[in-house]
Design a protein around this motif. Structure first.
Motif, mmCIF file in Angstrom:
data_model
loop_
_atom_site.group_PDB
_atom_site.id
_atom_site.type_symbol
_atom_site.label_atom_id
_atom_site.label_comp_id
_atom_site.label_asym_id
_atom_site.label_seq_id
_atom_site.Cartn_x
_atom_site.Cartn_y
_atom_site.Cartn_z
ATOM 1 N N LYS A 1 -0.321 -13.287 -6.031
ATOM 2 C CA LYS A 1 -0.973 -13.675 -7.288
ATOM 3 C C LYS A 1 -2.265 -12.866 -7.464
ATOM 4 N N GLU A 2 -3.003 -12.799 -6.403
ATOM 5 C CA GLU A 2 -4.265 -12.057 -6.436
ATOM 6 C C GLU A 2 -4.013 -10.597 -6.784
ATOM 7 N N LEU A 3 -2.983 -10.052 -6.170
ATOM 8 C CA LEU A 3 -2.618 -8.666 -6.405
ATOM 9 C C LEU A 3 -2.343 -8.424 -7.881
ATOM 10 N N GLU A 4 -1.601 -9.346 -8.464
ATOM 11 C CA GLU A 4 -1.257 -9.190 -9.873
ATOM 12 C C GLU A 4 -2.502 -9.139 -10.747
ATOM 13 N N SER A 5 -3.440 -10.043 -10.487
ATOM 14 C CA SER A 5 -4.629 -10.076 -11.346
ATOM 15 C C SER A 5 -5.512 -8.851 -11.123
ATOM 16 N N VAL A 6 -5.602 -8.400 -9.871
ATOM 17 C CA VAL A 6 -6.424 -7.213 -9.599
ATOM 18 C C VAL A 6 -5.813 -5.980 -10.251
ATOM 19 N N CYS A 7 -4.497 -5.879 -10.171
ATOM 20 C CA CYS A 7 -3.807 -4.748 -10.785
ATOM 21 C C CYS A 7 -4.031 -4.753 -12.296
ATOM 22 N N PHE A 8 -4.011 -5.930 -12.859
ATOM 23 C CA PHE A 8 -4.206 -6.062 -14.298
ATOM 24 C C PHE A 8 -5.612 -5.568 -14.674
ATOM 25 N N LEU A 9 -6.560 -5.965 -13.853
ATOM 26 C CA LEU A 9 -7.960 -5.563 -14.048
ATOM 27 C C LEU A 9 -8.085 -4.043 -14.031
ATOM 28 N N LEU A 10 -7.476 -3.458 -13.033
ATOM 29 C CA LEU A 10 -7.589 -2.023 -12.813
ATOM 30 C C LEU A 10 -6.930 -1.233 -13.938
ATOM 31 N N ARG A 11 -5.825 -1.775 -14.443
ATOM 32 C CA ARG A 11 -5.102 -1.053 -15.486
ATOM 33 C C ARG A 11 -5.904 -0.972 -16.779
ATOM 34 N N GLY A 12 -6.906 -1.838 -16.900
ATOM 35 C CA GLY A 12 -7.719 -1.865 -18.110
ATOM 36 C C GLY A 12 -8.566 -0.620 -18.335
ATOM 37 N N PHE A 13 -8.795 0.159 -17.283
ATOM 38 C CA PHE A 13 -9.633 1.354 -17.439
ATOM 39 C C PHE A 13 -8.894 2.452 -18.183
ATOM 40 N N PRO A 14 -9.594 3.146 -19.065
ATOM 41 C CA PRO A 14 -8.979 4.343 -19.625
ATOM 42 C C PRO A 14 -9.086 5.497 -18.635
ATOM 43 N N HIS A 15 -8.297 6.503 -18.816
ATOM 44 C CA HIS A 15 -8.333 7.722 -18.003
ATOM 45 C C HIS A 15 -8.128 7.467 -16.515
ATOM 46 N N VAL A 16 -7.360 6.497 -16.169
ATOM 47 C CA VAL A 16 -7.075 6.309 -14.752
ATOM 48 C C VAL A 16 -5.566 6.387 -14.556
ATOM 49 N N ASP A 17 -5.151 7.174 -13.592
ATOM 50 C CA ASP A 17 -3.731 7.261 -13.284
ATOM 51 C C ASP A 17 -3.490 6.806 -11.866
ATOM 52 N N LEU B 1 3.469 -2.874 -11.342
ATOM 53 C CA LEU B 1 2.289 -3.572 -11.852
ATOM 54 C C LEU B 1 1.255 -2.612 -12.412
ATOM 55 N N LEU B 2 1.137 -1.463 -11.759
ATOM 56 C CA LEU B 2 0.110 -0.497 -12.169
ATOM 57 C C LEU B 2 0.657 0.588 -13.089
ATOM 58 N N GLU B 3 1.944 0.498 -13.366
ATOM 59 C CA GLU B 3 2.611 1.577 -14.098
ATOM 60 C C GLU B 3 2.350 2.907 -13.406
ATOM 61 N N ALA B 4 2.509 2.897 -12.115
ATOM 62 C CA ALA B 4 2.158 4.069 -11.322
ATOM 63 C C ALA B 4 3.366 4.953 -11.071
ATOM 64 N N ARG B 5 3.098 6.200 -10.738
ATOM 65 C CA ARG B 5 4.148 7.056 -10.203
ATOM 66 C C ARG B 5 4.427 6.551 -8.785
ATOM 67 N N TYR B 6 5.649 6.673 -8.366
ATOM 68 C CA TYR B 6 6.009 6.089 -7.092
ATOM 69 C C TYR B 6 6.721 7.116 -6.220
ATOM 70 N N ALA B 7 6.337 7.144 -4.973
ATOM 71 C CA ALA B 7 7.032 8.021 -4.038
ATOM 72 C C ALA B 7 7.045 7.357 -2.673
ATOM 73 N N THR B 8 8.026 7.686 -1.878
ATOM 74 C CA THR B 8 8.013 7.177 -0.510
ATOM 75 C C THR B 8 7.533 8.286 0.409
ATOM 76 N N LEU B 9 7.178 7.890 1.604
ATOM 77 C CA LEU B 9 6.660 8.861 2.558
ATOM 78 C C LEU B 9 7.706 9.937 2.861
ATOM 79 N N GLU B 10 8.963 9.539 2.780
ATOM 80 C CA GLU B 10 10.023 10.496 3.109
ATOM 81 C C GLU B 10 10.232 11.522 1.996
#
Lengths: 336, 616
Positions: free
Chosen positions: B549-565, B589-598
């Motif tokens: 739950k905490e993760l979700e709210s923090v991610c939401f907070l972070l996504r609010g910034f402009p110019h952040v990828d 949650l962050l609408e992020a690009r995703y990659a695995t270590l492999e």
């Protein structure tokens, strides 16, 4: 008043690197890397007092050497078959401040001359002042990119060409680049890094007695700068003379087959790109031999100056751990 | 009376903050004390005290000049006086801020919000005690000696340790908590009291001290005592010794004692040394482990068996077998290890390419500089840029006006044109948020992770990005590397990151949020790339909410910034038995690009980039 060079406590490597450049200006300058507050700038500024005289063409604003290359003014005179006289001038330390503008680096139009005489004349910039002199850039890693471009350009060609307001002018711009930087503040552009002949690393002194000595001298200097200078005058003159002697004897130092091969062995083993390292090492070893009063380059000379010439060339790629390479260098030098 | 009302609070009746007052007085007594930096939260009276101090300076006829935050290089250093130059046809110099501060004080409020390049110039001139002007055809050297009085609120932005070192004295100003004193402050602010006579006495005293210091003697024993103290405190550089020496001397004069004693030195030592201490990094608790790991990797074949026993499983090559529950029990253990940096690989221009898409401009550093018309005008250039710098163009043309026979209009030629360089160069800030929890220690995942981070760092280096690094483990997140462009520092810190403990993922992301907020105060135009490297198994929260739950709210907070990828790099073993794909969820949650270590290796990365291309 500037703090005397000889009164700077310890930091022998830095002092040596600078002196070797005075003896042979073609070594290509020094980069001084070190943490804050380690007398980097103080040392370079103190250098001015020790500089010898050089032979220049009389009245030339660019300190052209009688052997050439010449500036547009001198070339004019040569064309008109006017005799060029020589005179002696003391070498200088020219500073390039961080807030410099481009027109002051390359030079511009001399307005007063233009108004008074109605003719256009070139007004020399810092590169002109720096010809055959020391060009000192404090915090060289913080210099603006567009200024670095100008420096690299004339460092590569040894010539500064100006086209402005209908004035075209060419003059030699061969300077000994001395830079100081604190690596924690940011990197130096690799191109510029390579331009420096030697590189020294300075650290704060951990020895208590030396620290006390620094404090004593600094306090003494602050209280009575003139008295302090008098006290150190003998030492200053002594080293200035040693430099002049070494400069005169430089051409007589024999470059033996052995010394050349010793240099090449080291650079080959370290797998260095280009030939600049070889050349710089040989020249530095020769200057060191001259400074030490020897007639030829010994293995010891090469061993002594190798870290100066190679330190900043070891690191070929960012992030590559240079400690390994440094150890390798150390091991090679141990064998000598 | 007007001025008295304005300065209701004067230096004399300023409540508390004795250290700050002492520091300022010492500098007044002995100008070689090296200036004062007042650091403290807002509302602790930093600026008020400085203003009161400047009031004293005024009466003592000592100049004090304020450096405004929007000052250009011309304003700071000096340049051509346009009017005079046009009139006379000669270049006439106009003094800059620094030369007006000569023999006095330069006041810099909120120094940590100032752009680095202006500060570099100011400190350079200060150290040289000479202003060398090489601008717009003017060459001039004028002696300039000044001390810097500055304030900063450390909460707002970071301040480079390099600049910090230039200050002789740094005082941390705490809030006044004592009730009586609070009452006193309140009264002072409310009442129209003034202490004419007391202030007059203070002036007289200061003048007396300034005279007295000439008599003060420092013995060699005291110099040795200073050196001892400095060595003990592990202070870097030699400025500490010198400033401590002068501060002790000034303090002795303040006490009207003719010889400096150890007591004097000790009294001022905290003021001079506090900000100079090297941050001594704690020895990794289990250094032995680190060494063992190193030998592991070098003598892989020999030690493999033992390593297998201890590590439960061997690295990637043999990880096809499924896991048993045992290896999963390790993550939450408090065992702490420091892994070496794993193999690095080519991540060619990953960040760069991605960046280009986000901005819809070519992402090269110089081009970013020119893009757009906003931003702060730092300096004029001869190289072409979109905005013409009228002031600099006029200055360039001014000397020629007589020559060009100007009548009513200023004659400007092409050669005179100057362009504005805008301060939006520091465009990329890359923040690494690295999971240092115990689960990362399994199978040397951390080693591979460090390899990946290093590869990404190289990319940042090539693009001259600033990087910062946050590590979260145990119960909190920590900025192990404040924003820097020094790659060496970054690499060193990366090497030192330990693993072990729980996974406060929310705290890690929150720390990134705070950091971005801080940087944006100073560099509004900055672009950020947040790279989160984790297996996503957050298992401890810093708030009352459950971790997810905490993760979700923090991610939401972070996504609010402009110019952040965002880029999420999943370190979970995808072939493992207990695959949870939590990192993928965070990526969503962050609408992020995703990659695995492999699949982060070069070939795969180009795929990601291409994919990004299409979606953007």
């Amino acid at each position: 008043m500037i703090f005397p060079f000889t009164a700077i406590v310890d930091q022998e490597e830095m002092k040596l690197a600078i002196i070797l450049n005075v003896i042979d200006p073609s070594i290509g300058g020094v980069l001084i890397m070190g943490e804050k507050g380690t007398a980097k700038s103080t040392t370079v500024r103190a250098l001015a007092d020790l500089l010898p005289e050089i032979e220049v063409i009389k009245g030339c604003r660019f300190c052209c050497s009688p052997q050439g290359p010449f500036c547009s003014d001198c070339l004019d005179k040569i064309e008109k078959n006017q005799a060029l006289e020589n005179e002696k001038k003391k070498m200088r330390v020219v500073e390039l401040p961080l807030g410099v503008t481009e027109d002051r680096v390359v030079g511009s139009l001399d307005i007063e001359h233009a108004i008074k005489r109605g003719e256009k004349r070139f007004e020399p910039g810092i590169l002109a002042d720096a010809n055959r002199n020391f060009l000192y850039v404090d915090e060289v890693n913080l210099l603006e990119d567009h200024i670095v471009d100008l420096l690299l350009d004339s460092a590569a060609m040894g010539i500064n060409t100006v086209e402005r307001e209908g004035v075209s002018f060419v003059h030699p711009a061969r300077f000994i680049l001395v830079g100081t930087m604190n690596p924690e503040e940011g990197e130096l552009r690799p191109q510029l890094l390579d331009r420096f002949g030697l590189c020294v690393q300075v650290n704060s002194i951990r020895d208590k007695a030396l620290r006390v000595e620094i404090l004593k001298r600094k306090a003494e200097f602050d209280d009575d700068p003139e008295g302090f200078h008098k006290k150190w005058q003998n030492a200053q003159e002594e080293i200035a003379e040693k430099i002049i002697n070494a400069k005169e004897r430089l051409k007589d130092i024999a470059i033996t087959e052995e010394s050349v091969s010793a240099v090449v062995d080291i650079t080959a083993e370290l797998n260095l790109d280009g030939h600049r390292a070889d050349l710089v090492m040989l020249k530095t070893a020769r200057a060191f031999a001259a400074f030490s009063g020897r007639a030829e380059i010994t293995q010891e000379d090469i061993k002594k100056i190798a870290p100066l010439a190679l330190r900043h060339r070891l690191k070929r790629l960012p992030f590559e751990d240079i400690s390994q390479e440094a150890e390798k260098l150390h091991a090679i030098l141990e064998r000598i | 009376m007007q001025s008295l009302k304005e300065y209701k609070i004067n230096f004399f009746n300023f409540v508390n903050q004795e250290n700050a007052k002492l520091a300022l007085l010492l500098n007044l007594i002995e100008p070689r004390c090296g200036g004062v930096l007042l650091a403290g939260k807002r509302g602790t009276g930093k600026s008020t005290l400085l203003r009161a101090f400047c009031d004293i300076l005024k009466q003592l006829k000592i100049p004090s000049v304020q450096l405004p935050i929007n000052a250009t290089e011309e304003a700071v250093l000096g340049g051509i006086d346009i009017e005079e130059t046009i009139k006379t046809g000669k270049r006439v110099f106009q003094r800059g801020l620094l030369s007006r501060a000569n023999r006095g004080f330069l006041v810099i409020e909120d120094i940590n919000l100032f752009p680095q390049d202006i500060l570099s110039i100011v400190f350079e001139v200060q150290a040289r005690e000479e202003n060398i002007i090489e601008r717009e055809g003017i060459t001039l050297r004028e002696p300039v000696q000044f001390q810097i009085l500055a304030t900063m609120n450390p909460e707002e932005a970071d301040f480079s340790s390099h600049f910090l070192d230039r200050f002789g004295i740094c005082v941390i100003m705490d809030e006044v908590r004592d009730k009586d004193k609070k009452v006193e402050i309140l009264k002072l602010n409310a009442l129209d009291e003034c202490h004419f006579t007391e202030q007059y006495q203070l002036f007289k005293k200061i003048l007396k001290y300034k005279d007295f210091i000439k008599k003060v003697k420092v013995s060699d024993e005291i110099k040795e005592f200073i050196a001892d103290l400095i060595l003990k405190e592990a202070v870097s550089g030699h400025r500490g010794d010198i400033y401590l020496y002068y501060a002790s001397k000034a303090f002795a004069a303040y006490r009207e004692e003719e010889t400096v004693t150890e007591e004097h030195v000790q009294a001022v030592a905290p003021l001079v040394l506090n900000h100079r201490r090297r941050t001594i990094e704690p020895e990794p608790e289990e250094k032995k482990h680190e060494q063992e790991h190193e030998t592991d990797s070098s003598n892989n074949s020999e030690n493999r068996q033992e390593q297998k026993d201890r590590e439960q499983k061997t690295p990637l090559s043999q990880s096809q077998e499924s896991h048993d529950g045992k290896s999963q029990s390790i993550p939450s253990s408090e065992k702490e290890e420091v892994f070496p940096i794993g193999e690095k690989f080519k991540v060619k221009r990953f960040i760069f390419k991605k960046d280009r898409i986000v901005r819809q401009t070519t992402g090269r550093r110089t081009k970013t500089k020119t893009k757009g018309r906003g931003g702060r005008y730092v300096r004029s250039l001869m190289q072409k840029r979109p905005d013409i710098a009228i002031d600099a163009t006029l200055r360039a043309a001014a000397p020629f006006q007589k020559l060009r026979a100007m009548k009513d209009n200023v004659v400007i030629f092409d050669d005179d044109l100057r362009y504005k360089e805008k301060e939006r160069r520091m465009s990329h800030n890359v923040i690494f948020v690295v999971d240092g929890s115990g689960s990362m220690g399994v199978e040397q995942r951390m080693k591979a992770t460090k390899g990946a981070v290093l590869s990404l760092l190289i990319d940042c280096y090539q693009k001259r990005d600033k990087v910062a690094m946050i590590v979260f483990r145990k119960d909190r997140a920590e900025i192990v590397l404040p924003p820097t462009s020094s790659v060496e520092l970054a690499q060193r810190r990366l090497k030192e990151i330990p693993t072990g403990g729980k996974t406060p993922l929310g705290a890690g992301i929150l720390e990134a949020y705070k950091l971005i907020k801080k940087i944006r105060l100073k560099e509004l135009e900055s672009r950020f790339i947040v790279i989160i490297i984790t297996d996503g198994r957050g298992n401890v929260s810093i708030s009352n909410n459950p971790p997810l739950k905490e993760l979700e709210s923090v991610c939401f907070l972070l996504r609010g910034f402009p110019h952040v990828d965002f880029i999420v790099i999943d370190t979970e073993n995808k072939k493992g038995f207990l695959k949870m794909d939590m990192a993928l969820k965070i990526a969503h949650l962050l609408e992020a690009r995703y990659a695995t270590l492999e699949n982060i290796k070069a070939e795969d990365l180009t795929e990601i980039v291409r994919e990004v291309h299409q979606t953007a």
